[in-house]
Design a protein around this motif. Structure first.
Motif, PDB file in Angstrom:
ATOM      1  N   PHE A 608       0.825  -1.206   0.000  1.00  0.00           N
ATOM      2  CA  PHE A 608       0.000   0.000   0.000  1.00  0.00           C
ATOM      3  C   PHE A 608       0.859   1.256   0.000  1.00  0.00           C
ATOM      4  O   PHE A 608       0.403   2.324  -0.399  1.00  0.00           O
ATOM      5  N   VAL A 609       2.099   1.147   0.445  1.00  0.00           N
ATOM      6  CA  VAL A 609       2.996   2.294   0.481  1.00  0.00           C
ATOM      7  C   VAL A 609       3.963   2.272  -0.694  1.00  0.00           C
ATOM      8  O   VAL A 609       4.237   3.302  -1.317  1.00  0.00           O
ATOM      9  N   GLN A 610       4.456   1.071  -1.052  1.00  0.00           N
ATOM     10  CA  GLN A 610       5.495   0.965  -2.070  1.00  0.00           C
ATOM     11  C   GLN A 610       4.941   0.912  -3.492  1.00  0.00           C
ATOM     12  O   GLN A 610       5.490   1.537  -4.396  1.00  0.00           O
ATOM     13  N   GLN A 611       3.863   0.147  -3.699  1.00  0.00           N
ATOM     14  CA  GLN A 611       3.337  -0.049  -5.057  1.00  0.00           C
ATOM     15  C   GLN A 611       1.826   0.165  -5.102  1.00  0.00           C
ATOM     16  O   GLN A 611       1.070  -0.721  -5.495  1.00  0.00           O
ATOM     17  N   PRO A 612       1.309   1.324  -4.706  1.00  0.00           N
ATOM     18  CA  PRO A 612      -0.143   1.496  -4.633  1.00  0.00           C
ATOM     19  C   PRO A 612      -0.820   1.528  -6.002  1.00  0.00           C
ATOM     20  O   PRO A 612      -1.988   1.161  -6.112  1.00  0.00           O
ATOM     21  N   ASP A 613      -0.129   1.969  -7.051  1.00  0.00           N
ATOM     22  CA  ASP A 613      -0.745   2.092  -8.379  1.00  0.00           C
ATOM     23  C   ASP A 613      -0.546   0.848  -9.225  1.00  0.00           C
ATOM     24  O   ASP A 613      -1.409   0.490 -10.032  1.00  0.00           O
ATOM     25  N   GLN A 614       0.574   0.194  -9.051  1.00  0.00           N
ATOM     26  CA  GLN A 614       0.873  -0.966  -9.890  1.00  0.00           C
ATOM     27  C   GLN A 614      -0.061  -2.133  -9.594  1.00  0.00           C
ATOM     28  O   GLN A 614      -0.390  -2.915 -10.483  1.00  0.00           O
ATOM     29  N   TYR A 615      -0.484  -2.260  -8.319  1.00  0.00           N
ATOM     30  CA  TYR A 615      -1.340  -3.376  -7.931  1.00  0.00           C
ATOM     31  C   TYR A 615      -2.676  -2.865  -7.378  1.00  0.00           C
ATOM     32  O   TYR A 615      -3.178  -3.350  -6.365  1.00  0.00           O
ATOM     33  N   LYS A 616      -3.268  -1.887  -8.040  1.00  0.00           N
ATOM     34  CA  LYS A 616      -4.433  -1.211  -7.474  1.00  0.00           C
ATOM     35  C   LYS A 616      -5.640  -2.135  -7.329  1.00  0.00           C
ATOM     36  O   LYS A 616      -6.431  -1.990  -6.395  1.00  0.00           O
ATOM     37  N   ASN A 617      -5.821  -3.104  -8.211  1.00  0.00           N
ATOM     38  CA  ASN A 617      -6.992  -3.982  -8.139  1.00  0.00           C
ATOM     39  C   ASN A 617      -6.846  -5.025  -7.039  1.00  0.00           C
ATOM     40  O   ASN A 617      -7.772  -5.232  -6.246  1.00  0.00           O
ATOM     41  N   ILE A 618      -5.694  -5.671  -6.974  1.00  0.00           N
ATOM     42  CA  ILE A 618      -5.494  -6.682  -5.932  1.00  0.00           C
ATOM     43  C   ILE A 618      -5.444  -6.023  -4.563  1.00  0.00           C
ATOM     44  O   ILE A 618      -5.852  -6.620  -3.553  1.00  0.00           O
ATOM     45  N   LEU A 619      -4.976  -4.778  -4.506  1.00  0.00           N
ATOM     46  CA  LEU A 619      -4.927  -4.082  -3.225  1.00  0.00           C
ATOM     47  C   LEU A 619      -6.329  -3.763  -2.705  1.00  0.00           C
ATOM     48  O   LEU A 619      -6.531  -3.654  -1.491  1.00  0.00           O
ATOM     49  N   MET A 620      -7.298  -3.593  -3.607  1.00  0.00           N
ATOM     50  CA  MET A 620      -8.679  -3.402  -3.160  1.00  0.00           C
ATOM     51  C   MET A 620      -9.175  -4.630  -2.419  1.00  0.00           C
ATOM     52  O   MET A 620      -9.834  -4.528  -1.370  1.00  0.00           O
ATOM     53  N   LEU A 621      -8.854  -5.816  -2.932  1.00  0.00           N
ATOM     54  CA  LEU A 621      -9.264  -7.053  -2.278  1.00  0.00           C
ATOM     55  C   LEU A 621      -8.511  -7.251  -0.967  1.00  0.00           C
ATOM     56  O   LEU A 621      -9.091  -7.680   0.043  1.00  0.00           O
TER      57      LEU A 621
END
Length: 716
Positions: A608-621
């Motif tokens: 959530f701090v290092q790669q918030p845009d690259q993994y935006k969909n999986i981070l929602m889950l």
């Protein structure tokens, strides 16, 4: 006759007075006609918004936001060049709304908030730097009262102490009463709540925890917390306290909805993914409960039964029929009662401890928010102070006290010399130490479903290890026993029913029952949330396989299960579910590369701090999974704060006031970190008329709320 002459003389002068008054009015009209009024440039130093034009004076803020300004001459031009008109306009509510809109637009256009001046800067110019500092001192003092859960009456005393120590607060004689502290409280709590609301507005998913209780005023209240992600980690925030009109499901749900709507957002249901509560039927009933209302139209919402409550129920169910435990509990209660209600007995205990050159602690009660940690603590005190307690109760059993006290001393001294009971006592000390650590871990703030199963599995393994061999406390007890003439001695005390043959079978059966009951409560196959919580374990990087081929396919099925369950919610927040699996592979490649290279893996929260845009969909889950509430123990801590604040002496505190006090106590920063500037700004701009910090009430004047006074005058 004299009275008639005086009255006649009085009324005869009425016409003269009216004539003089008319002449003065006419003279003023002629003076104003001849006098040429104009704009004074020095006015702009105090009121930066005013500008002189060909049409007269205009307000730049109101001209920019005409819809908010309403009908005011300062939009098109005010030709009445008077400082009183400017001051009246500056204090008007519509002007303040336009000013707030102007500065909000500037703040949005310029990320550096220091490049413009807002209403607080105008307040500073009016008050002066000295007065502004003194007002901040008052707010700091009021915050100290709220944070330390002190009564409002101490506010004026604390100000008087500061004045005595040389503070300049004596210059401002207003806002120094206890009522002023109560009026500051809403602005202090609003300043604390603002960043919380901003975080909630920016989050994609949240959960709630709720619980009910009865306070000292015999009012049924519901306390509500919410959980969301803060920099990638779950954070629990106090929402509010609401009084229940009815204790049934509709009443509880209405209280939760009101608290979340008033203090969080009217759209909170759109972000809700989970709810945590205890096992009361009104909360988690199948057909008619709060859970069914929260899940109405949202089948993805998980209603979780607090794991700390379930653990307590499992342990109590496992041990409630054990006769040795019943005897131990009875003995611990009698020991607590003996010293709690008798200062003489406690004094004698300490004298005996001093003569034996030992330190002794006052025995604790078994009652508390959680049974397991409290009974474990009471047992530890008994084991530690065994010699002193035995010596004292033997003395009590031979004293000339009342039959009840002598009987209590005889009962406890005999039990403390019972080898079988001591053996069970030390065994339970080992057992409850494991269970207590598990219970305390479940009660921690921010515990997630990812941590839940690992912690439970660790506790179960420790219990199975304890089944194989005695624990450290029990083994230490057995090793410390000396045998003389076939009699067992423990700390120079002869034990009854001593047997050199140690049979661990009976104690092993107790562990089997405990493990079975814990597993039955915490791993119930009929629990509808179990499969989702187990699937969420794929995000625990500690469980990832070392083999690259195994890592490539790891978690695919569980990811699909989570995606299907939260399908509606993911679509609503704009998640592209088709990208979940590709991004999951990228996440495993990004983090798993360190695993293959034998490097400790970071937690998945770091994405959530290092790669918030690259993994935006999986981070929602992942965000959904991390905010799911496993425990509602934080509500119990909220009730502890409620009990401290709303005592018998303050039982008339309203629910609104309690919300202000609880928010400052629970969510407020430390006194060193607290900054009153925002609260002062809200207070300065929040009144219906201009604040008067330099107004000094007379000795016989009663301080009145300015807003209440204005409302009274408007309604006269």
């Amino acid at each position: 006759m004299a009275q008639q002459l005086s009255l006649a003389k009085y009324f005869s002068g009425v016409n003269d007075r009216e004539k003089r008054k008319a002449d003065e009015t006419e003279s003023k009209k002629k003076y104003e006609t001849k006098r040429s009024r104009g704009f004074v440039e020095s006015w702009k130093e105090e009121f930066q918004w005013v500008e002189d034009t060909d049409k007269g004076m205009i307000c730049n803020y109101c001209k920019e936001f005409k819809d908010l300004a309403g009908k005011t001459k300062f939009v098109n031009g005010n030709i009445s060049y008077r400082i009183e008109n400017i001051r009246t306009h500056d204090a008007s509510e519509k002007h303040r709304n336009c000013a707030d809109a102007h500065f909000a637009a500037q703040r949005k256009a310029d990320n550096n908030a220091q490049n413009y001046q807002g209403p607080m800067d105008q307040a500073i110019r009016k008050l002066g730097e000295k007065n502004k500092t003194l007002i901040s001192y008052m707010f700091n003092t009021a915050y100290c009262v709220l944070k330390q859960e002190l009564p409002f009456t101490l506010y004026s005393t604390m100000l008087q102490l500061q004045i005595k120590n040389g503070s300049d607060l004596i210059r401002l004689q207003s806002y120094q009463s206890e009522r002023a502290c109560a009026r500051f409280a809403p602005y202090i709590s609003d300043a604390i709540r603002e960043p919380i609301r901003e975080k909630i507005a920016n989050c994609k998913a949240l959960s709630i925890m709720y619980d009910g209780a009865t306070d000292c005023s015999v009012s049924e209240v519901e306390i509500v917390y919410c959980r969301m992600l803060d920099n990638g980690y779950p954070k629990d925030f106090f929402v509010g306290l609401e009084e229940l009109e009815h204790a049934h499901a509709d009443g509880v749900f209405s209280a939760i909805d009101k608290a979340m709507t008033d203090y969080v957002s009217i759209h909170w249901k759109e972000k809700l993914v989970g709810a945590g509560s205890d096992g009361a039927s009104v909360n988690l009933g199948v057909n008619n409960s709060v859970a069914t209302r929260l899940s109405n139209g949202k089948p993805y919402v998980l209603n979780v039964h607090c794991v700390a409550h379930r653990l307590e129920l499992g342990i109590l169910n496992a041990l409630k029929s054990n006769q040795n435990l019943i005897t131990v509990q009875d003995m611990l209660k009698k020991i607590y009662k003996h010293y709690h209600y008798s200062p003489k007995a406690l004094r004698e205990l300490r004298n005996i401890a001093e003569s034996l050159e030992e330190k002794v602690l006052k025995p604790t009660n078994l009652k508390g928010t959680r049974w397991v940690p409290h009974i474990s603590k009471a047992m530890k005190y008994l084991v530690k102070d065994y010699t002193v307690l035995l010596a004292h109760f033997e003395h009590v059993s031979q004293s000339k006290a009342t039959p009840e006290v002598v009987g209590r001393g005889t009962f406890i001294s005999n039990k403390l010399k019972d080898y079988r009971l001591l053996q069970f006592l030390f065994f339970m000390d080992d057992l409850l130490e494991i269970i207590s650590d598990l219970s305390l871990h479940f009660q921690k703030d921010g515990t997630t479903c990812i941590d839940f199963l690992d912690t439970l599995e660790t506790a179960v393994l420790n219990l199975l290890q304890l089944r194989q061999q005695p624990g450290a406390k029990l083994q230490g007890f057995l090793d410390s026993i000396t045998v003389q003439n076939n009699k067992g001695l423990y700390k120079n005390t002869e034990l009854k029913y001593y047997s050199p043959q140690f049979d661990y079978t009976t104690l092993q059966s107790v562990i089997d029952i405990v493990v079975d009951r814990i597993s039955g409560r915490l791993e119930n196959p009929n629990d509808p949330t179990k499969s989702i919580l187990q699937a969420a374990q794929i995000f625990d990087t500690k469980d990832w396989p070392n083999d690259r081929q195994q890592l490539a396919v790891y978690g695919t099925q569980q990811l699909q299960q989570l995606s299907d369950h939260f399908q509606v919610f993911l679509d609503n927040i704009g998640c592209d579910r088709n990208q979940l699996l590709p991004e999951w592979v990228h996440v495993k490649a990004h983090i798993g590369n360190r695993l293959i290279n034998n490097v400790n893996l970071p937690k998945i929260n770091t994405l959530f701090v290092q790669q918030p845009d690259q993994y935006k969909n999986i981070l929602m889950l992942i965000e959904i999974v991390l905010v799911l509430p496993i425990s509602s123990s934080i509500c119990e801590r909220g009730f502890s704060a409620l009990k401290r604040i709303k005592s018998d002496w303050r039982s008339n505190l309203t629910t609104d006031t309690m919300n202000h006090l609880l928010l400052a106590s629970i969510e407020g920063p430390s006194l060193d970190e607290y900054n009153s500037e925002r609260a002062v700004h809200l207070w300065w701009t929040g009144g219906q008329r201009q604040r008067r910090p330099q107004f000094a009430p007379g000795p016989n004047m009663v301080e009145v709320d300015e807003d209440q006074l204005l409302n009274f005058l408007l309604n006269v």
